[in-house]
Design a protein around this motif. Structure first.
Motif: not given
Length: 68
Positions: A19-28
């Protein structure tokens, strides 16, 4: 990772990391200038505001996905 492709069970350690990896990717992705120039549909903003209000009012509120 798109929100609708994220695993629903994020409470486990592995799920949290995904979930955190997905959030970081979405923010980037969202910080890219060509993406930031695109308008956001009013219904997405409304759904986001509703989700933020749920999360702020109840820590156990169910998490819904925003789809567009």
């Amino acid at each position: 990772m798109r929100p609708e492709r994220q695993p629903r069970n994020w409470r486990s350690e592995a799920g949290s990391r995904l979930w955190l990896s997905g959030l970081i990717a979405a923010m980037e992705h969202a910080e890219r200038p060509e993406v930031r120039r695109e308008p956001v549909a009013p219904e997405i903003l409304k759904a986001l505001r509703m989700q933020l209000a749920l999360t702020a009012s109840s820590p156990s509120a169910p998490v819904s996905t925003l789809r567009h």
